[in-house]
Design an enzyme around this catalytic site. Structure first.
Site, PDB file in Angstrom:
ATOM      1  N   ASP A   1     -30.379  46.502 -19.149  1.00 42.88           N
ATOM      2  CA  ASP A   1     -29.985  47.391 -20.252  1.00 42.88           C
ATOM      3  C   ASP A   1     -28.468  47.577 -20.267  1.00 42.88           C
ATOM      4  O   ASP A   1     -27.922  48.262 -21.135  1.00 42.88           O
ATOM      5  CB  ASP A   1     -30.755  48.721 -20.221  1.00 42.88           C
ATOM      6  CG  ASP A   1     -30.520  49.524 -18.959  1.00 42.88           C
ATOM      7  OD1 ASP A   1     -29.812  49.043 -18.052  1.00 42.88           O
ATOM      8  OD2 ASP A   1     -31.054  50.660 -18.875  1.00 42.88           O
ATOM      9  N   SER A   2     -27.773  46.908 -19.323  1.00 43.00           N
ATOM     10  CA  SER A   2     -26.309  46.803 -19.401  1.00 43.00           C
ATOM     11  C   SER A   2     -25.900  46.113 -20.697  1.00 43.00           C
ATOM     12  O   SER A   2     -24.730  46.111 -21.058  1.00 43.00           O
ATOM     13  CB  SER A   2     -25.758  46.021 -18.207  1.00 43.00           C
ATOM     14  OG  SER A   2     -26.435  44.785 -18.044  1.00 43.00           O
TER      15      SER A   2
ATOM     16  N   ASP B   1     -35.328  44.990 -18.317  1.00 41.96           N
ATOM     17  CA  ASP B   1     -35.225  46.434 -18.073  1.00 41.96           C
ATOM     18  C   ASP B   1     -36.038  47.254 -19.057  1.00 41.96           C
ATOM     19  O   ASP B   1     -35.982  47.017 -20.285  1.00 41.96           O
ATOM     20  CB  ASP B   1     -33.754  46.878 -18.202  1.00 41.96           C
ATOM     21  CG  ASP B   1     -33.035  46.911 -16.863  1.00 41.96           C
ATOM     22  OD1 ASP B   1     -33.702  46.854 -15.809  1.00 41.96           O
ATOM     23  OD2 ASP B   1     -31.796  47.008 -16.886  1.00 41.96           O
TER      24      ASP B   1
ATOM     25  N   LYS C   1     -38.174  45.991 -14.981  1.00 42.65           N
ATOM     26  CA  LYS C   1     -37.449  46.803 -13.993  1.00 42.65           C
ATOM     27  C   LYS C   1     -37.324  48.220 -14.511  1.00 42.65           C
ATOM     28  O   LYS C   1     -37.103  48.422 -15.720  1.00 42.65           O
ATOM     29  CB  LYS C   1     -36.054  46.208 -13.737  1.00 42.65           C
ATOM     30  CG  LYS C   1     -35.229  47.061 -12.762  1.00 42.65           C
ATOM     31  CD  LYS C   1     -34.018  46.326 -12.194  1.00 42.65           C
ATOM     32  CE  LYS C   1     -32.811  46.302 -13.113  1.00 42.65           C
ATOM     33  NZ  LYS C   1     -32.282  47.632 -13.444  1.00 42.65           N
TER      34      LYS C   1
ATOM     35  N   GLU D   1     -35.850  52.385 -13.226  1.00 38.64           N
ATOM     36  CA  GLU D   1     -34.976  53.100 -12.297  1.00 38.64           C
ATOM     37  C   GLU D   1     -35.682  54.333 -11.727  1.00 38.64           C
ATOM     38  O   GLU D   1     -36.385  55.023 -12.461  1.00 38.64           O
ATOM     39  CB  GLU D   1     -33.689  53.528 -13.021  1.00 38.64           C
ATOM     40  CG  GLU D   1     -32.883  52.359 -13.547  1.00 38.64           C
ATOM     41  CD  GLU D   1     -31.598  52.784 -14.264  1.00 38.64           C
ATOM     42  OE1 GLU D   1     -31.304  54.004 -14.321  1.00 38.64           O
ATOM     43  OE2 GLU D   1     -30.898  51.893 -14.764  1.00 38.64           O
TER      44      GLU D   1
ATOM     45  N   GLU E   1     -28.072  49.666  -6.021  1.00 36.38           N
ATOM     46  CA  GLU E   1     -26.758  49.640  -6.700  1.00 36.38           C
ATOM     47  C   GLU E   1     -25.826  50.695  -6.116  1.00 36.38           C
ATOM     48  O   GLU E   1     -26.197  51.878  -5.995  1.00 36.38           O
ATOM     49  CB  GLU E   1     -26.959  49.865  -8.212  1.00 36.38           C
ATOM     50  CG  GLU E   1     -25.634  49.845  -8.980  1.00 36.38           C
ATOM     51  CD  GLU E   1     -25.791  49.731 -10.486  1.00 36.38           C
ATOM     52  OE1 GLU E   1     -26.916  49.535 -10.976  1.00 36.38           O
ATOM     53  OE2 GLU E   1     -24.754  49.832 -11.165  1.00 36.38           O
TER      54      GLU E   1
HETATM   55  O1  KIV Z   1     -28.694  46.632 -16.499  1.00 38.97           O
HETATM   56  C1  KIV Z   1     -28.242  45.938 -15.568  1.00 38.97           C
HETATM   57  O2  KIV Z   1     -27.502  44.973 -15.762  1.00 38.97           O
HETATM   58  C2  KIV Z   1     -28.640  46.288 -14.217  1.00 38.97           C
HETATM   59  C3  KIV Z   1     -27.887  45.643 -13.101  1.00 38.97           C
HETATM   60  C4  KIV Z   1     -26.550  46.241 -13.012  1.00 38.97           C
HETATM   61  C5  KIV Z   1     -28.640  45.710 -11.830  1.00 38.97           C
HETATM   62  O3  KIV Z   1     -29.509  47.090 -14.030  1.00 38.97           O
END
Ligand code: KIV
Length: 275
Positions: A44-45, A83, A113, A115, A182
């Site tokens: 989600d970056s 994510d 993924k 969090e 992280e």
């Molecule tokens: O969203 C992302 O790119 C991430 C990484 C920084 C692990 O969660």
């Protein structure tokens, strides 16, 4: 060779480190896949590096599906992990399963993924029970940036370090097959890695993890809004792009581009009849 959740889990004890990079589009995914990366994270970056937001909070499930499907089309051998964005799983176990299902069904993710630690274990259990592999993410979890009050290293006190180890054990117990750590001190990340049976993937967590992940635009030197301490530029693609674009503009201007070899031909007889 096709990377699967099983082959990636086996890497923990085989002495081979796991490589993960983010990607958000087909072409980049193909390049990373051809280079042999084990797993591609549609993080989600994308909120920061693709959409230009200052954080990941506004990213939607639709955004993730759109980019995940593009990446999945380009990733032939890498395992695609996508994510679950902010508020797509925190709200309820039901929401978590529905949205994880959408990322897999519509976004063609091989795993999702999310969090968090103990507080999201019911969600992890339910998603795994639905047949969807889960990657957990602890330490600095960017979706909680407003709680942390900024991008800060996590787990530095005894209480915080103990909680991190307990959370790592809890997400493993809940069924996660991989854990991203992280912004965690390297010695603590090593201890977490030794305390659990599933592999850890570090980002700002030192070399003691079972693998590493970076955001592709960070490691290529293309994203310059901010540069965390843990980022290494493996290339300066930002400079390459800027120079190429400057040359393009100059060649349009001086008529060098397009040249003969870039043009299509037509018989002169046809052209002559048009005058
Ligand atoms: O969203 C992302 O790119 C991430 C990484 C920084 C692990 O969660």
């Amino acid at each position: 060779m096709k990377n699967t959740t099983t082959s990636i889990m086996q890497m923990k004890n085989s002495g081979h480190k796991i490589s993960m990079l983010t990607a958000y589009d087909y072409t980049t995914a193909r390049l990373l896949d051809e280079a042999g990366v084990n797993t591609i994270l549609v993080g989600d970056s994308l909120g920061n590096v693709i959409l230009g937001y200052e954080d990941t909070i506004s990213v939607t499930v639709e955004d993730m599906i759109h980019h995940s499907a593009a990446v999945a089309r380009g990733a032939k051998n890498a395992l695609v992990v996508t994510d679950l964005p902010f508020m797509s799983y925190q709200t309820s176990v039901y929401d978590a399963v529905v949205n994880a299902g959408r990322l897999m069904k519509e976004g063609r993710a091989g795993a999702v993924k999310l969090e968090g630690g103990k507080e999201v274990c019911p969600q992890i259990k339910a998603i795994v029970s639905a047949g969807i592999p889960v990657v957990a993410h602890l330490g600095l979890t960017p979706q909680s940036i407003n709680t942390f009050g900024g991008f800060k290293v996590q787990g530095k006190t005894e209480t915080a370090a103990k909680k991190l180890i307990e959370d790592a054990k809890a997400v493993e117990e809940a069924g996660a097959f991989l854990l991203v750590l992280e912004c965690v001190p390297a010695k603590l990340a090593k201890l977490v890695t030794e305390s659990i049976n599933i592999p850890t993937i570090g980002i700002g967590a030192g070399a003691g993890c079972d693998g590493q992940v970076l955001v592709i635009y960070d490691m290529l030197g293309m994203f310059s809004d901010f540069k965390p301490k843990f980022v290494k530029h493996f290339a300066n693609a930002g400079d390459v792009i800027r120079e190429a674009v400057k040359t393009y503009i100059a060649e349009i201007d001086d008529g060098t581009f397009p040249a003969e070899e870039h043009c299509y031909k037509i018989d002169d007889e046809v052209i002559d009849k048009l005058y």
